[in-house]
Design a protein around this motif. Structure first.
Motif, short mmCIF file in Angstrom:
data_model
loop_
_atom_site.label_atom_id
_atom_site.label_comp_id
_atom_site.label_asym_id
_atom_site.label_seq_id
_atom_site.Cartn_x
_atom_site.Cartn_y
_atom_site.Cartn_z
N LYS A 21 0.82 -1.20 0.00
CA LYS A 21 0.00 0.00 0.00
C LYS A 21 0.87 1.26 0.00
O LYS A 21 0.62 2.20 -0.76
CB LYS A 21 -0.92 0.00 1.23
N ILE A 22 1.90 1.27 0.85
CA ILE A 22 2.79 2.44 0.92
C ILE A 22 3.53 2.60 -0.40
O ILE A 22 3.66 3.71 -0.94
CB ILE A 22 3.78 2.30 2.09
N PHE A 23 4.03 1.49 -0.92
CA PHE A 23 4.81 1.52 -2.16
C PHE A 23 4.00 2.13 -3.30
O PHE A 23 4.49 3.00 -4.04
CB PHE A 23 5.25 0.10 -2.53
N THR A 24 2.77 1.70 -3.45
CA THR A 24 1.98 2.10 -4.61
C THR A 24 1.23 3.42 -4.40
O THR A 24 1.21 4.28 -5.29
CB THR A 24 0.97 1.00 -4.98
N ASP A 28 4.73 9.09 -4.53
CA ASP A 28 5.13 10.49 -4.70
C ASP A 28 5.73 11.06 -3.42
O ASP A 28 6.39 12.10 -3.46
CB ASP A 28 3.92 11.33 -5.14
N LEU A 29 5.51 10.38 -2.29
CA LEU A 29 6.09 10.84 -1.03
C LEU A 29 7.49 10.27 -0.81
O LEU A 29 8.32 10.90 -0.16
CB LEU A 29 5.18 10.45 0.15
N ILE A 45 5.53 17.17 -11.77
CA ILE A 45 4.88 17.60 -10.53
C ILE A 45 4.48 16.42 -9.64
O ILE A 45 4.16 16.61 -8.47
CB ILE A 45 3.63 18.47 -10.82
N GLU A 46 4.52 15.19 -10.19
CA GLU A 46 4.07 14.04 -9.40
C GLU A 46 4.51 12.75 -10.08
O GLU A 46 4.64 12.69 -11.30
CB GLU A 46 2.54 14.06 -9.29
N VAL A 47 4.75 11.72 -9.25
CA VAL A 47 4.88 10.35 -9.73
C VAL A 47 3.67 9.58 -9.21
O VAL A 47 3.33 9.69 -8.03
CB VAL A 47 6.19 9.69 -9.23
N ARG A 48 3.02 8.81 -10.07
CA ARG A 48 1.75 8.19 -9.68
C ARG A 48 1.65 6.76 -10.22
O ARG A 48 2.09 6.48 -11.34
CB ARG A 48 0.58 9.01 -10.22
N ILE A 49 1.10 5.86 -9.41
CA ILE A 49 0.78 4.51 -9.86
C ILE A 49 -0.74 4.34 -9.81
O ILE A 49 -1.35 4.47 -8.75
CB ILE A 49 1.44 3.44 -8.96
N GLU A 50 -1.32 4.08 -10.97
CA GLU A 50 -2.76 3.82 -11.03
C GLU A 50 -2.99 2.35 -10.68
O GLU A 50 -2.35 1.46 -11.26
CB GLU A 50 -3.30 4.12 -12.43
N PRO A 51 -3.91 2.05 -9.75
CA PRO A 51 -4.08 0.67 -9.28
C PRO A 51 -4.75 -0.23 -10.31
O PRO A 51 -5.54 0.21 -11.15
CB PRO A 51 -4.96 0.83 -8.04
N GLY A 52 -4.42 -1.53 -10.20
CA GLY A 52 -5.10 -2.53 -11.01
C GLY A 52 -4.42 -2.82 -12.33
O GLY A 52 -3.63 -2.01 -12.85
N THR A 72 0.57 -5.11 -15.58
CA THR A 72 0.08 -6.37 -16.15
C THR A 72 -0.31 -7.39 -15.07
O THR A 72 -0.98 -8.38 -15.39
CB THR A 72 1.16 -7.00 -17.06
N ALA A 73 0.09 -7.17 -13.82
CA ALA A 73 -0.32 -8.02 -12.70
C ALA A 73 -0.42 -7.16 -11.46
O ALA A 73 0.46 -6.35 -11.19
CB ALA A 73 0.67 -9.16 -12.48
N TRP A 74 -1.52 -7.36 -10.71
CA TRP A 74 -1.79 -6.54 -9.51
C TRP A 74 -2.36 -7.44 -8.43
O TRP A 74 -3.52 -7.80 -8.48
CB TRP A 74 -2.75 -5.41 -9.86
N GLU A 75 -1.52 -7.82 -7.48
CA GLU A 75 -1.92 -8.69 -6.38
C GLU A 75 -1.54 -8.01 -5.06
O GLU A 75 -0.41 -8.17 -4.59
CB GLU A 75 -1.25 -10.06 -6.50
N PRO A 76 -2.43 -7.18 -4.51
CA PRO A 76 -2.10 -6.39 -3.32
C PRO A 76 -1.49 -7.24 -2.20
O PRO A 76 -2.01 -8.31 -1.86
CB PRO A 76 -3.45 -5.80 -2.91
N GLY A 77 -0.39 -6.75 -1.66
CA GLY A 77 0.31 -7.44 -0.59
C GLY A 77 1.26 -8.50 -1.06
O GLY A 77 2.01 -9.07 -0.25
N GLU A 78 1.26 -8.79 -2.37
CA GLU A 78 2.10 -9.87 -2.87
C GLU A 78 2.98 -9.46 -4.06
O GLU A 78 4.19 -9.64 -4.03
CB GLU A 78 1.23 -11.07 -3.28
#
Length: 270
Positions: A21-24, A28-29, A45-52, A72-78
């Motif tokens: 969660k912090i990583f994604t 930007d912080l 002005i920002e670095v951003r990761i769009e989820p999913g 291409t792969a999104w498995e929260p926590g893993e």
């Protein structure tokens, strides 16, 4: 020959779901806003990761954005994976439980038939633990560098960085180079002010052992003013991540003027 893959890992004292969660969500912080840490530092002005799956990794500008990759792969926590949009690599980021926290591992691999690979994560991932450690007590705002910096020239910048850190207590948002490492860019800090350590023997290095870096709002107008008023232009406007030019003053001191990012605002009492 381009390496086929590069792997780098760090450990953080939080559980994998929190680390993910912090990583994604907070990239930007923890992303260091130095002049060389964006594709276009003058506009970022920002670095951003769009989820999913299908989400993008973006370098955001005021009126546009650079797509740096597509997830291409999104498995929260893993795990998350993305295909780079700026070179020929695929990146896998895993979050594995360990005693007391999480090991975050990034593997960047050249795709079949690929020829170009930036392999930037080996220079980036070590920023992440520093933010995880201090995020509970630090402001939830990006750390922006100040408008004035100095550059110091040394025969051995890495040794100088270790000395300045140990003896004078200067810190870094990046890392102090270990014995045997000689990065091309070393940046220390005193508050929001940058102290950039460069190699004295590089081609084009000034005769003096120091130079001033100043971030300005309109680099083109500033360049014209300097040129029209008699400054010796050492290097005209050019871009390598950051956009800048170099000039000497009336007694030969070197000045580097850099296009300020929109987020580099003047202090309120300016």
């Amino acid at each position: 020959m381009t390496e086929q893959s590069v792997e780098v890992a760090v450990e953080v004292p939080v559980a994998p779901p929190t680390a993910f969660k912090i990583f994604t969500e907070e990239i930007d912080l923890w992303w260091v806003r130095g002049p060389i840490n964006f594709w276009d530092s003058a506009r970022a002005i920002e670095v951003r990761i769009e989820p999913g799956v299908g989400g993008r990794i973006l370098e955001v500008y005021a009126d546009d954005a650079l797509e740096r990759g597509v997830i291409t792969a999104w498995e929260p926590g893993e795990r998350l994976e993305y295909r780079s949009s700026v070179d020929d690599t695929e990146t896998t980021i895993t979050f594995d439980p360990i005693d007391g926290g999480t090991r975050v591992t990034v593997v960047e691999a050249l795709v079949d038939g690929g020829t170009t690979a930036d392999y930037a994560w080996q220079n980036v991932l070590h920023w992440f633990p520093a933010w995880v450690t201090r995020r509970d007590t630090a402001p939830s705002t990006p750390r922006e560098v100040g408008r004035l910096a100095i550059a110091l020239y040394y025969e051995d910048p890495a040794a100088a960085a270790r000395w300045l850190h140990t003896v004078f207590g200067l810190e870094t948002w990046d890392r102090i180079p270990e014995e045997g490492r000689q990065p091309s860019w070393i940046e220390l800090h005193a508050g929001a002010s940058s102290i950039i350590l460069l190699k004295r023997t590089e081609p084009g290095a000034p005769a003096a052992d120091h130079a001033a870096w100043v971030y300005v709002d309109d680099l083109d107008a500033h360049f014209t003013r300097s040129q029209d008023n008699g400054a010796k232009i050492v290097q005209e406007i050019h871009q390598h991540g950051f956009r800048s030019y170099e000039a000497e003053d009336l007694e030969g001191h070197r000045w580097t003027f850099v296009q300020a990012r929109p987020t580099q605002v003047w202090p309120k009492n300016h």
